[in-house]
Design a protein around this motif. Structure first.
Motif, PDB file in Angstrom:
ATOM      1  N   GLY A 148       0.786  -1.226   0.000  1.00 38.06           N
ATOM      2  CA  GLY A 148       0.000   0.000   0.000  1.00 38.06           C
ATOM      3  C   GLY A 148       0.816   1.272   0.000  1.00 38.06           C
ATOM      4  N   HIS A 149       2.123   1.140   0.160  1.00 35.95           N
ATOM      5  CA  HIS A 149       2.945   2.343   0.302  1.00 35.95           C
ATOM      6  C   HIS A 149       4.032   2.455  -0.759  1.00 35.95           C
ATOM      7  CE1 HIS A 149       0.927   3.201   4.045  1.00 35.95           C
ATOM      8  NE2 HIS A 149       1.159   1.964   4.439  1.00 35.95           N
ATOM      9  N   ASP A 150       4.057   1.512  -1.703  1.00 32.81           N
ATOM     10  CA  ASP A 150       4.997   1.655  -2.810  1.00 32.81           C
ATOM     11  C   ASP A 150       4.313   2.407  -3.957  1.00 32.81           C
ATOM     12  OD1 ASP A 150       3.249  -0.181  -3.870  1.00 32.81           O
ATOM     13  OD2 ASP A 150       4.710  -1.798  -4.080  1.00 32.81           O
ATOM     14  N   LEU A 151       5.070   2.693  -4.992  1.00 34.25           N
ATOM     15  CA  LEU A 151       4.517   3.404  -6.150  1.00 34.25           C
ATOM     16  C   LEU A 151       4.899   2.663  -7.430  1.00 34.25           C
ATOM     17  CD1 LEU A 151       5.436   7.109  -5.222  1.00 34.25           C
ATOM     18  CD2 LEU A 151       3.148   6.085  -5.167  1.00 34.25           C
ATOM     19  N   ALA A 152       3.996   2.701  -8.397  1.00 32.45           N
ATOM     20  CA  ALA A 152       4.249   2.139  -9.727  1.00 32.45           C
ATOM     21  C   ALA A 152       3.936   3.240 -10.735  1.00 32.45           C
ATOM     22  CB  ALA A 152       3.383   0.907  -9.972  1.00 32.45           C
ATOM     23  N   GLN A 153       4.935   4.007 -11.024  1.00 30.23           N
ATOM     24  CA  GLN A 153       4.813   5.167 -11.911  1.00 30.23           C
ATOM     25  C   GLN A 153       3.861   6.234 -11.346  1.00 30.23           C
ATOM     26  OE1 GLN A 153       7.620   4.613 -13.464  1.00 30.23           O
ATOM     27  NE2 GLN A 153       6.777   5.352 -15.389  1.00 30.23           N
ATOM     28  N   GLY A 154       3.715   6.223 -10.066  1.00 25.03           N
ATOM     29  CA  GLY A 154       2.854   7.225  -9.440  1.00 25.03           C
ATOM     30  C   GLY A 154       3.519   8.590  -9.394  1.00 25.03           C
ATOM     31  N   THR A 155       2.747   9.616  -9.566  1.00 23.31           N
ATOM     32  CA  THR A 155       3.282  10.979  -9.499  1.00 23.31           C
ATOM     33  C   THR A 155       2.986  11.638  -8.151  1.00 23.31           C
ATOM     34  OG1 THR A 155       1.261  11.856 -10.496  1.00 23.31           O
ATOM     35  CG2 THR A 155       3.079  11.349 -11.988  1.00 23.31           C
ATOM     36  N   GLY A 156       2.246  10.936  -7.330  1.00 19.48           N
ATOM     37  CA  GLY A 156       1.953  11.464  -5.998  1.00 19.48           C
ATOM     38  C   GLY A 156       3.131  11.293  -5.061  1.00 19.48           C
ATOM     39  N   VAL A 157       2.899  11.577  -3.797  1.00 17.83           N
ATOM     40  CA  VAL A 157       3.983  11.540  -2.820  1.00 17.83           C
ATOM     41  C   VAL A 157       4.425  10.110  -2.524  1.00 17.83           C
ATOM     42  CG1 VAL A 157       3.261  13.690  -1.737  1.00 17.83           C
ATOM     43  CG2 VAL A 157       2.353  11.510  -0.888  1.00 17.83           C
ATOM     44  N   GLN A 158       5.688   9.987  -2.119  1.00 21.04           N
ATOM     45  CA  GLN A 158       6.230   8.719  -1.647  1.00 21.04           C
ATOM     46  C   GLN A 158       6.234   8.738  -0.122  1.00 21.04           C
ATOM     47  OE1 GLN A 158       7.585   5.707  -3.147  1.00 21.04           O
ATOM     48  NE2 GLN A 158       7.243   5.244  -0.976  1.00 21.04           N
ATOM     49  N   ASN A 159       5.563   7.774   0.488  1.00 18.97           N
ATOM     50  CA  ASN A 159       5.589   7.671   1.946  1.00 18.97           C
ATOM     51  C   ASN A 159       6.969   7.203   2.409  1.00 18.97           C
ATOM     52  OD1 ASN A 159       2.906   8.342   1.951  1.00 18.97           O
ATOM     53  ND2 ASN A 159       2.163   6.254   2.283  1.00 18.97           N
ATOM     54  N   LEU A 160       7.517   7.920   3.374  1.00 22.03           N
ATOM     55  CA  LEU A 160       8.795   7.527   3.971  1.00 22.03           C
ATOM     56  C   LEU A 160       8.626   7.029   5.398  1.00 22.03           C
ATOM     57  CD1 LEU A 160      11.088  10.488   2.813  1.00 22.03           C
ATOM     58  CD2 LEU A 160      10.910   8.219   1.796  1.00 22.03           C
ATOM     59  N   LEU A 161       7.698   7.628   6.119  1.00 27.80           N
ATOM     60  CA  LEU A 161       7.457   7.308   7.530  1.00 27.80           C
ATOM     61  C   LEU A 161       5.959   7.144   7.703  1.00 27.80           C
ATOM     62  CD1 LEU A 161       9.662  10.238   8.840  1.00 27.80           C
ATOM     63  CD2 LEU A 161      10.250   7.855   9.148  1.00 27.80           C
ATOM     64  N   ASN A 162       5.535   5.960   8.102  1.00 22.60           N
ATOM     65  CA  ASN A 162       4.105   5.682   8.128  1.00 22.60           C
ATOM     66  C   ASN A 162       3.532   5.746   9.534  1.00 22.60           C
ATOM     67  OD1 ASN A 162       4.766   5.076   5.514  1.00 22.60           O
ATOM     68  ND2 ASN A 162       3.788   3.073   5.481  1.00 22.60           N
ATOM     69  N   GLU A 163       2.351   6.298   9.632  1.00 22.39           N
ATOM     70  CA  GLU A 163       1.528   6.204  10.853  1.00 22.39           C
ATOM     71  C   GLU A 163       2.203   6.813  12.070  1.00 22.39           C
ATOM     72  OE1 GLU A 163       1.268   2.018  11.157  1.00 22.39           O
ATOM     73  OE2 GLU A 163       0.260   1.741   9.232  1.00 22.39           O
ATOM     74  N   ILE A 164       2.865   7.933  11.898  1.00 26.30           N
ATOM     75  CA  ILE A 164       3.569   8.554  13.026  1.00 26.30           C
ATOM     76  C   ILE A 164       2.557   8.999  14.080  1.00 26.30           C
ATOM     77  CG2 ILE A 164       5.252  10.302  13.711  1.00 26.30           C
ATOM     78  CD1 ILE A 164       5.929  10.635  10.737  1.00 26.30           C
ATOM     79  N   GLY A 165       2.891   8.751  15.328  1.00 26.97           N
ATOM     80  CA  GLY A 165       2.031   9.212  16.410  1.00 26.97           C
ATOM     81  C   GLY A 165       2.297  10.669  16.746  1.00 26.97           C
ATOM     82  N   ASN A 166       1.299  11.316  17.311  1.00 30.48           N
ATOM     83  CA  ASN A 166       1.487  12.731  17.654  1.00 30.48           C
ATOM     84  C   ASN A 166       1.452  12.986  19.162  1.00 30.48           C
ATOM     85  OD1 ASN A 166      -1.233  12.595  18.235  1.00 30.48           O
ATOM     86  ND2 ASN A 166      -1.721  14.585  17.293  1.00 30.48           N
ATOM     87  N   ASP A 167       1.615  11.913  19.970  1.00 32.31           N
ATOM     88  CA  ASP A 167       1.827  12.175  21.393  1.00 32.31           C
ATOM     89  C   ASP A 167       3.032  13.107  21.535  1.00 32.31           C
ATOM     90  OD1 ASP A 167      -0.186  10.357  21.754  1.00 32.31           O
ATOM     91  OD2 ASP A 167       1.043   8.842  22.773  1.00 32.31           O
ATOM     92  N   ASN A 168       3.084  13.789  22.653  1.00 34.41           N
ATOM     93  CA  ASN A 168       4.120  14.808  22.814  1.00 34.41           C
ATOM     94  C   ASN A 168       5.539  14.266  22.637  1.00 34.41           C
ATOM     95  OD1 ASN A 168       2.303  16.845  23.270  1.00 34.41           O
ATOM     96  ND2 ASN A 168       2.337  16.605  25.498  1.00 34.41           N
ATOM     97  N   ASP A 169       5.745  13.007  23.022  1.00 34.51           N
ATOM     98  CA  ASP A 169       7.105  12.459  22.951  1.00 34.51           C
ATOM     99  C   ASP A 169       7.339  11.615  21.709  1.00 34.51           C
ATOM    100  OD1 ASP A 169       5.521  10.300  23.633  1.00 34.51           O
ATOM    101  OD2 ASP A 169       6.895   9.511  25.161  1.00 34.51           O
ATOM    102  N   GLN A 170       6.371  11.561  20.810  1.00 37.71           N
ATOM    103  CA  GLN A 170       6.510  10.709  19.624  1.00 37.71           C
ATOM    104  C   GLN A 170       7.078  11.491  18.441  1.00 37.71           C
ATOM    105  OE1 GLN A 170       2.493   9.069  19.346  1.00 37.71           O
ATOM    106  NE2 GLN A 170       3.187   7.180  20.339  1.00 37.71           N
ATOM    107  N   SER A 171       7.910  10.819  17.661  1.00 43.29           N
ATOM    108  CA  SER A 171       8.559  11.475  16.533  1.00 43.29           C
ATOM    109  C   SER A 171       9.091  10.426  15.574  1.00 43.29           C
ATOM    110  CB  SER A 171       9.707  12.367  17.026  1.00 43.29           C
ATOM    111  OG  SER A 171      10.755  11.568  17.532  1.00 43.29           O
TER     112      SER A 171
END
Lengths: 202, 207
Positions: A108-131
């Motif tokens: 679901g995160h690779d591309l086949a001639q896609g012109t959209g964005v490439q995901n590098l980091l998936n599902e990052i949390g936004n808790d204060n200490d998450q990065s």
């Protein structure tokens, strides 16, 4: 003219010159810091000066929970970020509860001639200490002969308190020069984090 | 025109280059050479070690690390109290590929080597051989160890000649699950000592 100084001019070795840690000569080019930023773009410094560019992204913290950190390339100095890409994407992950581990390809995160964005980091949390942190190599972006390869390795805490180690590789399928790259979240802003650009002389 | 300085003005190499060499983009901070050591430790503020906010990213390089005992594991742990204890909580992933001299190969996740909120050591390489020509090489990236806001991410890749003559390619990544600054790292073997080898610490400039 003769002697030590003259003999050493324009050389990469000699009495004092020492090799750098990463092999070859690395040069810091620029640093971009997020502050509730919709996008972070590098629109200068990507040219034929270096054959290999190294981009670090450090402590990327998203505004929105469970969102992806992405990148795209431009061939028109950042007017558009929509270069066709074909890529692979796999990851290892494990949760803090020791109940779930995996290593596998993520279609679901690779591309086949896609012109959209490439995901590098998936599902990052936004808790204060998450990065999320990692790096991206971009090879020979100024080439007008070859496609432009990239590889990245990243590490993050995801929204479900998993450690995720992601590996992305691919090519920007164009023989036009890539002269800008842009990073953004799949939704919401990049609340904080740094992106640094380095050039590698080989 | 005469004199060393004049001749080297505007030069990108030679005598003037010495300034950059001492403080290039990757800055060598400390090199430790093992000699039958139970541990090799890098403690911020001790013996010229810098492991703080000076650099955003640190890299440890493992060069020819050789264990005293066969079938060993090369490991790391981190400290948030200046090396008084090495017991930071970590969650991590580990996977590896291997290929033997006899042609057997494999690839997959290694559940026995990862950590789920563990405070013990993180294994960076397993099945190390102690033959005279066996070593482990690799690196470990540590991101913003001095942050008091975020967890501390790390990534490692090692290549090892195993005790049964395989090449082992380990990939380890995770985070120190603390908002306290991490200010020391310690490397060791599961049994015996680090007989020989070097571990070098570098900092990556961001200006």
């Amino acid at each position: 003219m003769s002697g030590i100084v003259a003999q050493n001019l324009n050389r990469q070795s000699g009495l004092i010159k020492a090799p750098e840690a990463g092999g070859g000569a690395w040069t810091f080019i620029s640093k971009t810091t997020a502050s509730a930023s919709a996008t972070l773009s590098i629109t200068s410094g990507l040219d034929s000066t270096y054959k290999v560019y190294f981009i670090t992204y450090n402590n990327i913290h998203p505004e929105t929970d469970n969102t992806h950190f992405t990148f795209n390339g431009s061939i028109d100095s950042g007017s558009n970020y929509n270069v066709a890409k074909t890529s692979t994407h796999f990851a290892a992950y494990a949760d803090e509860g020791d109940s779930n581990t995996s290593l596998g390809y993520e279609t679901g995160h690779d591309l086949a001639q896609g012109t959209g964005v490439q995901n590098l980091l998936n599902e990052i949390g936004n808790d204060n200490d998450q990065s999320a942190s990692g790096y991206l190599y971009l090879y020979n972006p100024a080439s007008t002969v070859f496609v432009k390869h990239f590889t990245s390795v990243s590490q993050l805490v995801n929204a479900g308190d998993y450690s995720r180690n992601q590996f992305v590789s691919g090519y920007l399928n164009t023989t036009s020069a890539i002269d800008a790259v842009q990073f953004k979240q799949s939704s919401g802003n990049i609340d904080s984090g740094d992106i640094c650009l380095y050039g590698l002389t080989i | 025109m005469s004199g060393i300085i004049t001749q080297n003005a505007l030069g990108n190499s030679g005598l003037v280059k010495a300034v950059e060499a001492a403080g290039g983009t990757w800055v060598e901070i400390k090199s430790l050479t093992a000699s039958s050591d139970a541990t090799l430790s890098f403690v911020d503020g001790t013996d010229d070690v810098v492991l703080d906010s000076t650099y955003p990213i640190y890299v440890f390089k493992f060069i020819n690390c050789h264990p005293s005992a066969d079938s060993n594991q090369f490991r790391v742990n981190f400290s948030d109290d200046g090396g008084s204890s090495y017991a930071v909580t970590k969650t991590s992933t580990v996977w590896r590929a291997f290929h033997s001299e006899g042609g057997t190969s494999g690839f997959g996740y290694v559940t026995s080597n990862d950590l789920a909120q563990g405070t013990g050591v993180q294994i960076l390489a397993s099945s190390l051989g102690a033959d005279a020509d066996h070593t482990t090489q690799g690196d470990l990236y540590l991101y913003s160890p001095s942050s008091t806001t975020f967890v501390k991410h790390f990534q490692s890749r090692t290549t090892t000649t195993s005790s049964d003559d395989q090449i082992m390619d380990f990939h380890i990544a995770g985070y120190c699950n603390t908002t306290s600054a991490v200010n020391a790292a310690q490397f060791s073997m599961t049994s015996g000592e680090i007989d020989a080898g070097k571990i070098k610490l570098f900092g990556l400039k961001d200006s």
